[in-house]
Design an enzyme around this catalytic site. Structure first.
Site, mmCIF file in Angstrom:
data_model
loop_
_atom_site.group_PDB
_atom_site.id
_atom_site.type_symbol
_atom_site.label_atom_id
_atom_site.label_comp_id
_atom_site.label_asym_id
_atom_site.label_seq_id
_atom_site.Cartn_x
_atom_site.Cartn_y
_atom_site.Cartn_z
ATOM 1 N N CYS A 1 0.869 -1.169 0.242
ATOM 2 C CA CYS A 1 -0.327 -0.178 -0.173
ATOM 3 C C CYS A 1 0.774 1.746 0.293
ATOM 4 C CB CYS A 1 -0.544 0.099 1.227
ATOM 5 S SG CYS A 1 -2.181 -1.421 1.457
ATOM 6 N N ARG B 1 9.634 -4.801 1.262
ATOM 7 C CA ARG B 1 10.813 -3.623 1.386
ATOM 8 C C ARG B 1 12.381 -3.479 0.621
ATOM 9 N NH1 ARG B 1 9.467 -5.226 7.229
ATOM 10 N NH2 ARG B 1 9.628 -6.771 6.882
ATOM 11 N N TYR C 1 -7.433 -8.605 7.190
ATOM 12 C CA TYR C 1 -9.146 -8.600 6.638
ATOM 13 C C TYR C 1 -9.919 -9.081 6.770
ATOM 14 C CZ TYR C 1 -5.063 -4.389 6.268
ATOM 15 O OH TYR C 1 -3.496 -3.780 6.424
HETATM 16 C C1 FNR Z 1 2.821 -4.060 3.153
HETATM 17 N N1 FNR Z 1 2.148 -5.280 2.931
HETATM 18 C C2 FNR Z 1 1.108 -5.402 1.885
HETATM 19 N N2 FNR Z 1 0.667 -6.694 2.336
HETATM 20 C C3 FNR Z 1 -0.382 -7.134 1.440
HETATM 21 O O1 FNR Z 1 -0.933 -8.220 1.563
HETATM 22 N N3 FNR Z 1 -1.457 -6.177 1.101
HETATM 23 C C4 FNR Z 1 -0.462 -5.042 1.202
HETATM 24 O O2 FNR Z 1 -0.904 -3.804 0.324
HETATM 25 C C5 FNR Z 1 0.536 -4.437 1.678
HETATM 26 N N4 FNR Z 1 1.348 -3.566 1.826
HETATM 27 C C6 FNR Z 1 2.122 -3.139 2.476
HETATM 28 C C7 FNR Z 1 2.420 -1.776 2.402
HETATM 29 C C8 FNR Z 1 3.724 -1.568 2.847
HETATM 30 C C9 FNR Z 1 4.500 -0.075 3.211
HETATM 31 C C10 FNR Z 1 4.775 -2.780 3.323
HETATM 32 C C11 FNR Z 1 5.866 -2.334 3.932
HETATM 33 C C12 FNR Z 1 4.629 -4.225 3.880
HETATM 34 C C13 FNR Z 1 3.405 -6.392 3.042
HETATM 35 C C14 FNR Z 1 4.452 -6.790 2.554
HETATM 36 O O3 FNR Z 1 3.757 -7.006 1.175
HETATM 37 C C15 FNR Z 1 5.309 -8.296 2.621
HETATM 38 O O4 FNR Z 1 4.254 -8.984 2.938
HETATM 39 C C16 FNR Z 1 6.103 -7.522 3.941
HETATM 40 O O5 FNR Z 1 6.348 -6.783 3.775
HETATM 41 C C17 FNR Z 1 7.294 -8.887 4.072
HETATM 42 O O6 FNR Z 1 7.794 -8.664 3.076
HETATM 43 P P1 FNR Z 1 9.484 -8.141 3.389
HETATM 44 O O7 FNR Z 1 9.289 -6.529 2.980
HETATM 45 O O8 FNR Z 1 10.175 -8.538 4.071
HETATM 46 O O9 FNR Z 1 9.918 -8.492 1.741
#
Ligand code: FNR
Length: 364
Positions: free
Chosen positions: A26, A330, A187
């Site tokens: 997001c 990230r 959710y």
């Molecule tokens: C997320 N994550 C997330 N997950 C999801 O299913 N839908 C979303 O819209 C979001 N939004 C979101 C925004 C931001 C800024 C972050 C950092 C994370 C979770 C993301 O998809 C992921 O599963 C986690 O961040 C873990 O992976 P990383 O960041 O360790 O590679």
């Protein structure tokens, strides 16, 4: 020899050129009111554009609401009207131009809706501050800081199924080639799955079959809408991290097997989000064992996500059979060019965009 990361993967009618996928994230950057509500704008074009030139196989655009009340915050993207479809076309056209498969996560935030974005301080947003009454399987707030949600009637639950099916149709209109249903992170759909948040006494609550009913109905409705050629993914939280209570890894395995029968092609395996104070042992690759278990016990392809940041780490997850694809979140915010750097490190070809060809040859 081609690395695992750069071996293409076919799902139904779509071939994804590599197995480094961008996780949905997001941006909370859309207009909150007026005709541009939930419409992708210049920020989204630049943000997804930069990641597309970095060369992942597929980009999953952030949680995009299937209905206004399904937004986490007023600044979420939406896909419930035609203006939004038009805005999403700007994203999908550029991704396709870069050879990246455009995917979208369609979502309903349930009882975690109507919160302010972190940039605005977070917290529940009352209706008099631009918020709304959230909806959920049961009238149980996520936490002390969240509003008590309205319990959906059976008719309203059927409306949710229609909203997901309509969102899937609009997603295809907008140029997306892969649809991910968000059923994780506390959710709406996860709220139905977990006994922590679902205390219903009708056909949508109680035993496992009843709690799984809504996600399975949505899987059917989305599949019927998109036809046989379009891949449909589900993101699940594999555990509430309060086992043996709550939603458990065993139930996730059971659900994954059912989703496979209901036309779902891959599970994107995350965890948590439905219990505010759960203790989560996070660390590099900490969710991979869940992806591996689902894959081995059900035959369903899986994606692994969560603190995957190193090229050799990602390559090993695939080589060891932990998952079929990796999703990076990230790390791709920090470094959009990670996939190209991975290709270089692994010796796989991954030509730069044609405009950058003069940069192909590195100085010796
Ligand atoms: C997320 N994550 C997330 N997950 C999801 O299913 N839908 C979303 O819209 C979001 N939004 C979101 C925004 C931001 C800024 C972050 C950092 C994370 C979770 C993301 O998809 C992921 O599963 C986690 O961040 C873990 O992976 P990383 O960041 O360790 O590679």
């Amino acid at each position: 020899m081609t690395s695992n990361l750069f071996t293409s993967i076919a799902l139904r009618g779509t071939t994804v050129p590599n197995r480094i996928w961008m996780a949905p994230m997001c941006q909370y950057s859309a207009e909150a009111t007026g005709p541009a509500t939930g419409v992708p704008n210049d920020w989204h074009v630049q943000h997804y554009g930069a990641r597309a030139t970095g060369g992942p196989g597929l980009i999953l655009v952030e949680a995009t609401a299937v209905a206004p009340e399904g937004r986490i915050s007023p600044y979420d993207l939406g896909i419930w009207n035609d203006a939004q479809v038009e805005g999403h076309r700007r994203l999908t056209a550029f991704m396709r131009d870069q050879g990246v498969v455009p995917g979208i996560q369609i979502a309903h935030a349930g009882r975690k809706a109507s919160t302010d974005s972190e940039a605005h301080g977070g917290g529940s947003l009352d209706p008099d501050r631009g918020g709304w009454e959230p909806v959920a399987p049961s009238a149980i707030a996520f936490s002390g800081g969240h509003a008590v949600p309205h319990e959906l009637s059976a008719d309203e639950v059927r409306g949710v199924v229609t909203a997901f099916a309509d969102a899937a149709r609009r997603s295809l209109d907008a140029g997306y080639e892969v649809i991910e249903v968000h059923a994780a992170h506390g959710y709406l759909l996860h709220e139905f799955l977990s006994p922590v948040s679902n205390r219903r006494e009708d056909a949508y609550g109680g035993d496992f079959e009843n709690r799984a009913r809504l996600p399975l109905e949505i899987a059917d409705a989305v599949r019927a809408t998109v036809g046989e050629q379009v891949p449909v993914l589900f993101r699940l939280s594999a555990t509430d991290w309060i086992e043996p209570e709550g939603w458990t890894a065993d139930q996730t395995v059971r659900l994954a097997a059912l989703l496979r029968e209901h036309g779902v092609d891959l599970i994107d395996v995350s965890t948590g989000g439905n219990v505010p104070d759960a203790r989560i042992p996070s660390g590099p690759g900490y969710q991979v064992p869940f992806a591996e278990r689902i894959r081995h016990e059900t035959g369903m392809p899986t994606g692994a996500v969560g603190i995957i940041t190193e090229v050799q780490q990602a390559e090993k997850i695939l080589a060891d059979g932990g998952a079929d694809v990796v999703l990076l979140g990230r790390e791709l915010l920090r470094n959009p060019y990670w996939p190209r750097q991975a290709a270089h490190e692994l010796g796989d070809p991954h030509p730069l965009p044609r405009q950058y060809r003069r940069a192909e040859r590195r100085p010796a």
